[in-house]
Design an enzyme around this catalytic site. Structure first.
Site, PDB file in Angstrom:
ATOM      1  N   ARG A   1      50.142 126.722-109.607  1.00 51.10           N
ATOM      2  CA  ARG A   1      50.662 127.881-110.325  1.00 51.10           C
ATOM      3  C   ARG A   1      51.374 128.781-109.333  1.00 51.10           C
ATOM      4  NH1 ARG A   1      47.177 131.506-108.218  1.00 51.10           N
ATOM      5  NH2 ARG A   1      45.102 130.760-107.693  1.00 51.10           N
TER       6      ARG A   1
ATOM      7  N   GLY B   1      37.584 128.368-109.887  1.00 49.11           N
ATOM      8  CA  GLY B   1      37.802 129.788-109.677  1.00 49.11           C
ATOM      9  C   GLY B   1      38.985 130.031-108.773  1.00 49.11           C
ATOM     10  N   SER B   2      39.354 131.315-108.629  1.00 50.89           N
ATOM     11  CA  SER B   2      40.508 131.682-107.817  1.00 50.89           C
ATOM     12  C   SER B   2      40.292 133.073-107.241  1.00 50.89           C
ATOM     13  CB  SER B   2      41.788 131.646-108.662  1.00 50.89           C
ATOM     14  OG  SER B   2      41.714 132.599-109.704  1.00 50.89           O
ATOM     15  N   GLY B   3      41.245 133.519-106.406  1.00 50.22           N
ATOM     16  CA  GLY B   3      41.178 134.854-105.849  1.00 50.22           C
ATOM     17  C   GLY B   3      40.066 135.067-104.844  1.00 50.22           C
TER      18      GLY B   3
END
Length: 411
Positions: free
Chosen positions: A284, A159-161
């Protein structure tokens, strides 16, 4: 001769998506977005951009759609956005490989996107990281927290954010957050693999990297715990020459350990009494406002140069000037219905303000999640001096006002 096209897999609703489209236009490319639901990205309709509905979780479906497009266009390159699932970016790497186009190493992206595997590889390379354990249930998480020592940071392995990331300061918070991740609204969203980490305290920095070159190091601050919601960021960070060099050297060690070094990477640090400790390596480009800050601070357009790399052209990472750029995120203080938000035009008119952006419209329900979705907008400013930038940014922020009506209670 067929028109050259840049394929964008998924979009980016809060800034980077449209910036990539505009970079493509400057380079004479026609952008085509492939998305599971193109309607999620308002800018596609607003700018009348070409978009196609396709299952972006299915590599074969992406290959078929790109093959169809190639009958009409010359596909110059393929890139895209991770959203909350970094496996999308690994899939883009596989897509580039299939069509023999420049792209990231998909195996390296997959390894890096698994936070547990990432930490194993960094630890093997001697990179300073927090103490960590992986767990899959409440008992294992309690045991891991006991071994590491409270407080701990608990997060899903993927996951991210800051999605699902929380500081747990006692056993009750630990059990609470574990149940949240393993059940309820999290079912089907996170696999039963949870990372328990030492809470490393100290100033936060992030290194923006292209290829094997650190372009800029930013400082940032979060809102109140237990969540990790970014509140503000400044580029460049205030660092001594020694601090800067140590962050650069650790960043390069991370790239070697994870077999990265193609295209953009963002590495997050905490500075401790022992020096920089790596919190996370993101394989990224960081989301907004980080690319805009680097552009304003140094004159290096990371998005434009990334697109050049994607289409096989030579990039230019030379710094044109040295300014101080800063951003403030707008975060609501309560849940409810956003009645109105105003002051954007006055804020944008402040000298030195580069961007004022609202992510939401009036009559939108505001439900804070403790992650990047809590922000409802941002303001970015830049000038030759730190004091002037901070003053201009604060003046612009003071113009912004909004009203939120709390949701009705059942009392």
């Amino acid at each position: 001769m067929a028109r050259r096209a840049l394929i964008l897999v998924e979009g980016h609703a809060r800034g980077n998506g449209l910036l990539y489209v505009k970079a493509a236009q400057r380079l004479g490319l026609h952008s085509i977005t492939l998305a599971a639901d193109p309607a999620c990205y308002d800018y596609l309709a607003e700018e009348q951009l070409e978009a196609t509905c396709v299952d972006t979780n299915n590599l074969d479906a992406l290959i078929r759609e790109c093959s169809r497009i190639s009958a009409t266009y010359d596909i110059a390159g393929i890139t895209g956005f991770v959203g909350h699932d970094e496996s999308v970016y690994a899939r883009i790497g596989k897509l580039c490989r299939h069509f023999d186009l420049p792209g990231p190493n998909p195996e390296a992206i997959e390894r890096c996107s698994d936070k547990f595997v990432q930490r194993q590889l960094l630890a093997e390379a001697g990179v300073p990281i927090p103490a960590y354990r992986m767990a899959s249930n409440v008992s294992e998480i309690e045991s891991s927290a006991g071994a590491i020592g409270l407080p701990v940071v608990v997060k899903p392995v993927t996951g991210s954010g800051s999605n699902g990331v929380r500081l747990c300061r006692n056993v009750d918070e630990l059990v609470d957050h574990t149940n949240y991740l393993l059940g309820g609204e999290q079912i089907g969203r996170f696999p039963p693999r949870i990372l328990v980490e030492e809470f490393v305290e100290g100033p936060y920095y992030s290194a923006g990297i292209m290829g094997n070159e650190v372009i800029g190091i930013s400082a940032a601050a979060f809102g109140p715990p237990p969540h990790f919601v970014f509140r503000e960021a400044t580029c460049p960070a205030v660092l001594t020459d020694d601090q800067y060099e140590r962050i650069v050297q650790v960043s390069l060690r991370c790239l070697r350990a994870l077999n990265l070094g193609w295209g953009p990477t963002d590495i997050e640090f905490r500075w401790t009494k022992l020096g920089p400790v790596v919190i996370e390596v993101n394989p990224r480009l960081s989301g907004p406002p980080d690319p805009q800050l680097v552009h304003l601070a140094y004159g290096v357009d990371l998005i434009n140069e990334h697109v050049k790399l994607v289409i096989g052209e030579e990039w230019d990472l030379r710094k044109r000037h040295s300014y101080v750029a800063a951003a403030r995120k707008l975060t609501p203080e309560r849940d409810g219905i956003l009645n109105w938000i105003e002051g954007g035009n006055r804020a944008a008119a402040v000298s030195g303000v580069a961007e004022v952006k609202f992510y939401v419209q009036p009559n939108t329900p505001i439900v804070r999640k403790g992650d990047y979705r809590d922000c409802i907008g941002h303001i970015i400013a830049a000038s030759p001096t730190r004091a002037r930038t901070e003053a201009m940014l604060q003046r612009a922020v003071d113009f912004i006002e909004w009203s939120i009506t709390p949701f009705p209670t059942n009392e």
